[in-house]
Design a protein around this motif. Structure first.
Motif, PDB file in Angstrom:
ATOM      1  N   ARG A 186       8.711   5.138 -13.792  1.00  0.00           N
ATOM      2  CA  ARG A 186       9.306   5.884 -14.915  1.00  0.00           C
ATOM      3  C   ARG A 186       9.780   7.289 -14.542  1.00  0.00           C
ATOM      4  O   ARG A 186       9.334   7.900 -13.454  1.00  0.00           O
ATOM      5  CB  ARG A 186       8.132   6.022 -16.031  1.00  0.00           C
ATOM      6  N   MET A 211       3.572   5.101 -25.489  1.00  0.00           N
ATOM      7  CA  MET A 211       3.028   4.184 -24.285  1.00  0.00           C
ATOM      8  C   MET A 211       1.780   3.530 -24.586  1.00  0.00           C
ATOM      9  O   MET A 211       1.723   2.393 -23.867  1.00  0.00           O
ATOM     10  CB  MET A 211       2.317   5.306 -23.019  1.00  0.00           C
ATOM     11  N   PRO A 213       2.558   1.069 -18.433  1.00  0.00           N
ATOM     12  CA  PRO A 213       3.830   0.898 -18.830  1.00  0.00           C
ATOM     13  C   PRO A 213       4.846   1.207 -17.651  1.00  0.00           C
ATOM     14  O   PRO A 213       5.905   1.145 -17.782  1.00  0.00           O
ATOM     15  CB  PRO A 213       3.783   2.348 -19.866  1.00  0.00           C
ATOM     16  N   SER A 248       9.923   2.040 -21.057  1.00  0.00           N
ATOM     17  CA  SER A 248       9.184   3.215 -21.249  1.00  0.00           C
ATOM     18  C   SER A 248       9.517   4.580 -21.143  1.00  0.00           C
ATOM     19  O   SER A 248       9.341   5.580 -21.809  1.00  0.00           O
ATOM     20  CB  SER A 248       7.765   2.941 -20.038  1.00  0.00           C
ATOM     21  N   LEU A 253       9.406   7.319 -23.915  1.00  0.00           N
ATOM     22  CA  LEU A 253       8.425   8.628 -23.747  1.00  0.00           C
ATOM     23  C   LEU A 253       9.526   9.659 -24.085  1.00  0.00           C
ATOM     24  O   LEU A 253       8.908  10.641 -24.717  1.00  0.00           O
ATOM     25  CB  LEU A 253       8.133   8.718 -22.469  1.00  0.00           C
TER      26      LEU A 253
END
Ligand code: NAD
Length: 374
Positions: free
Chosen positions: A15, A132, A302, A309, A313
């Motif tokens: 991420r 998440m 995640p 994700s 987020l």
């Protein structure tokens, strides 16, 4: 404000704290964004995607960390502590109650540390944890089903069964966001699902959502031990905001489970609710077997589905990042009680009670810090 976005360095953490769309919001308000090169690649965003919207691409982590505010996804690892400096605003997941070393490093360097997971609105919800938790909850049921298969060490049970064969039993402890999303997938797979929660009110809501598709039980040691013993898959999904997770599934309970049953302790980022979960596992090496039971305890679930994700987020962090960048953290926290709850460490003081208690450190009321700064 100058905002830095380093590349995440945790195992298999793909991420990134900001999508190009999120960066546009900040840049339009007059802020400058500095992204470490390739930080977005794992989430499907190239340096060129960011450049196109006006983001500055920097070649090193230290350049990204050297800005006034740093946005991240996961808590800094010890290799990153060297980038801390007095007055840095760090806005990320921190989970400090489970990490004494990081708490002390942030306090020693007088970093202003605002934790995504403790930003809390008036109705008690945790807006920066929610997406998440939705991802991790849905993944928990998928992972459980996967590790129940025989090759990775599971009993070899298909959760939904087939006509003429019993379905698998899933117990979910904690019926909040993770628990509800795990239940959606487990029910969808056709499993027999029980959700255990401390709050009768929450159990009523779950009963309204799922109807006869689930059983609900009030959380107490007897209900937990009976449910654990007869389950093929147990999912740990309890949260006491900011605090270490309570050990609700004892080693003795784990010993009563069938060989090859699976425990997915999603709450491991807060220390875990299962006594035999003694370490956080990684996406590279996600499970270990203890008492014949497969334990899955990945702390950044995640991170394995970054394309979903990262967008989820950024959707929720950007409004808060804009407030901090636009007003400075003090005014932003004074104006937003929800954001104020995110302050964990300020000016060398621990300002989140459960974190101070977890590490027997002095606790300073956040209001005192804010008053002294205004
Ligand atoms: P939440 O606040 O939505 O839900 C927590 C639930 O636990 C609440 O319904 C609460 O009533 C219940 N609870 C509290 N004490 C209990 C007890 N003694 N017995 C039974 N239930 C109890 O929290 P959430 O967003 O669902 O998060 C759950 C956990 O998952 C947290 O620790 C969170 O940090 C973690 N999480 C982990 C990952 C990961 O990658 N491992 C990802 C997201 C979230």
């Amino acid at each position: 404000m100058r905002i830095g976005i380093p590349k995440e360095i945790k195992n298999n953490e793909n991420r990134v704290a900001m999508t190009p769309a999120g960066a546009v919001n900040l840049i339009q308000q007059g802020h400058e964004v500095f992204l470490e090169t390739k930080a977005g690649e794992g989430s499907g965003f190239s340096d060129a995607d960011y450049k196109q919207v006006g983001v500055n691409i920097v070649g090193s982590a230290s350049e990204a960390w050297g800005q006034q505010m740093v946005l991240k996804v996961k808590e800094p690892l010890s290799e990153e502590y060297g980038y801390f400096y007095e007055g840095l605003i760090l806005f990320t997941y921190l989970h400090l109650a489970a990490d004494e070393e990081l708490t002390k490093a942030l306090a020693d360097k007088k970093v202003t540390a605002i934790a995504y997971e403790t930003v809390q609105t008036e109705n008690g919800s945790l807006p920066l944890l929610t997406p998440m938790s939705e991802v991790a909850g849905r993944m928990a049921a998928q992972k459980g089903a996967q590790f129940l298969e025989r090759p990775p060490g599971g009993t070899g049970i298909l959760l939904g069964g087939v006509p003429g064969v019993k379905r698998g039993k899933v117990t979910i402890i904690g019926g909040g966001v993770v628990g509800t999303n795990a239940a959606k997938i487990a029910v969808g797979l056709g499993a027999e699902v029980t959700i255990i929660d401390l709050s009768p009110e929450r159990l009523r809501q779950l009963d309204d959502i799922f109807g006869w598709q689930i059983n609900t039980l009030v959380s107490n040691p007897l209900n937990i031990s009976e449910a654990v013993e007869e389950s093929d898959l147990v999912i740990g999904a309890v949260l006491i905001p900011g605090a270490k997770a309570p050990k609700l599934v004892t080693e003795a309970m784990v010993q009563t489970m069938k060989k090859g049953s699976v425990l997915v302790d999603v709450a491991v980022d807060q220390g875990g609710i299962v006594e035999t979960v003694d370490h956080v596992t990684t996406h590279d090496d996600p499970v270990y077997i203890k008492h014949g039971v497969v334990h899955y305890a990945v702390g950044n679930m995640p991170g394995a589905v970054p394309q979903t994700s990262t967008v989820a987020l950024t959707n929720v962090t950007i409004p808060y990042a804009l407030q901090i960048a636009g007003k400075g953290w003090q005014k932003a926290c004074l104006d937003s009680p929800a954001l104020c709850k995110g302050l964990n460490v300020v000016n060398g003081c621990v300002t989140y009670k459960q974190v101070a208690e977890a590490h027997q450190m002095d606790y300073t009321d956040v209001q005192k810090v804010l008053d002294s700064k205004t």
